[in-house]
Design a protein around this motif. Sequence first.
Motif, PDB file in Angstrom:
ATOM      1  N   ASP A  53     -10.758  -3.406  -0.756  1.00  0.00           N
ATOM      2  CA  ASP A  53     -11.711  -2.951   0.259  1.00  0.00           C
ATOM      3  C   ASP A  53     -11.038  -2.086   1.320  1.00  0.00           C
ATOM      4  O   ASP A  53     -11.692  -1.251   1.947  1.00  0.00           O
ATOM      5  N   TYR A  54      -9.739  -2.267   1.530  1.00  0.00           N
ATOM      6  CA  TYR A  54      -9.012  -1.514   2.545  1.00  0.00           C
ATOM      7  C   TYR A  54      -8.368  -0.253   1.981  1.00  0.00           C
ATOM      8  O   TYR A  54      -7.817   0.535   2.720  1.00  0.00           O
TER       9      TYR A  54
ATOM     10  N   GLU B  27      -4.619   6.185  -2.205  1.00  0.00           N
ATOM     11  CA  GLU B  27      -3.679   5.079  -1.988  1.00  0.00           C
ATOM     12  C   GLU B  27      -3.574   4.239  -3.251  1.00  0.00           C
ATOM     13  O   GLU B  27      -4.539   4.092  -3.992  1.00  0.00           O
ATOM     14  N   THR B  28      -2.391   3.705  -3.461  1.00  0.00           N
ATOM     15  CA  THR B  28      -2.210   2.746  -4.555  1.00  0.00           C
ATOM     16  C   THR B  28      -1.864   1.393  -3.949  1.00  0.00           C
ATOM     17  O   THR B  28      -1.204   1.303  -2.922  1.00  0.00           O
TER      18      THR B  28
ATOM     19  N   PHE C 227      -5.536  -9.088  -4.613  1.00  0.00           N
ATOM     20  CA  PHE C 227      -5.764  -7.712  -5.056  1.00  0.00           C
ATOM     21  C   PHE C 227      -7.222  -7.322  -4.835  1.00  0.00           C
ATOM     22  O   PHE C 227      -7.523  -6.248  -4.313  1.00  0.00           O
ATOM     23  N   LYS C 228      -8.138  -8.212  -5.218  1.00  0.00           N
ATOM     24  CA  LYS C 228      -9.563  -7.934  -5.061  1.00  0.00           C
ATOM     25  C   LYS C 228      -9.933  -7.784  -3.585  1.00  0.00           C
ATOM     26  O   LYS C 228     -10.683  -6.877  -3.217  1.00  0.00           O
ATOM     27  N   ASN C 229      -9.406  -8.640  -2.735  1.00  0.00           N
ATOM     28  CA  ASN C 229      -9.701  -8.565  -1.304  1.00  0.00           C
ATOM     29  C   ASN C 229      -9.145  -7.295  -0.661  1.00  0.00           C
ATOM     30  O   ASN C 229      -9.771  -6.723   0.231  1.00  0.00           O
TER      31      ASN C 229
ATOM     32  N   PHE D   9       0.859  -1.175   0.000  1.00  0.00           N
ATOM     33  CA  PHE D   9       0.000   0.000   0.000  1.00  0.00           C
ATOM     34  C   PHE D   9       0.903   1.234   0.000  1.00  0.00           C
ATOM     35  O   PHE D   9       1.828   1.327   0.804  1.00  0.00           O
ATOM     36  N   GLU D  10       0.625   2.188  -0.891  1.00  0.00           N
ATOM     37  CA  GLU D  10       1.406   3.417  -0.943  1.00  0.00           C
ATOM     38  C   GLU D  10       0.463   4.608  -0.947  1.00  0.00           C
ATOM     39  O   GLU D  10      -0.579   4.583  -1.605  1.00  0.00           O
TER      40      GLU D  10
END
Length: 89
Positions: A74-75, A80-81, A69-71, A32-33
């Motif tokens: 949601d976060y 964010e990338t 990636f799909k899961n 996560f960035e």
Amino acid sequence: MSKKISFLLAYCAVTLFISCKKQYSCQCSSTFEKPGYFPYTVSSVDAIDNKTTRKRAEEICAHSEKQIFKNNTDYKAGDETLTVSCAVK
């Protein structure tokens, strides 16, 4: 005649050892960035059944990458990338 039989037995033994199934695992990393923050990375290694071929292990790992990636979307919030990569080891 015994040389031919010895050679044939040796050839069969080598072929059997080479064709044995290997233990594969899928190593995945999610990053996560967000601008202004340090990247946050989570990694995991999951063993794949030892009866699986390399081709099937690659398919399993590619499916895992898509699912992770799909899961994780949601976060994700705002700008964010998310980067997910998986590889067979």
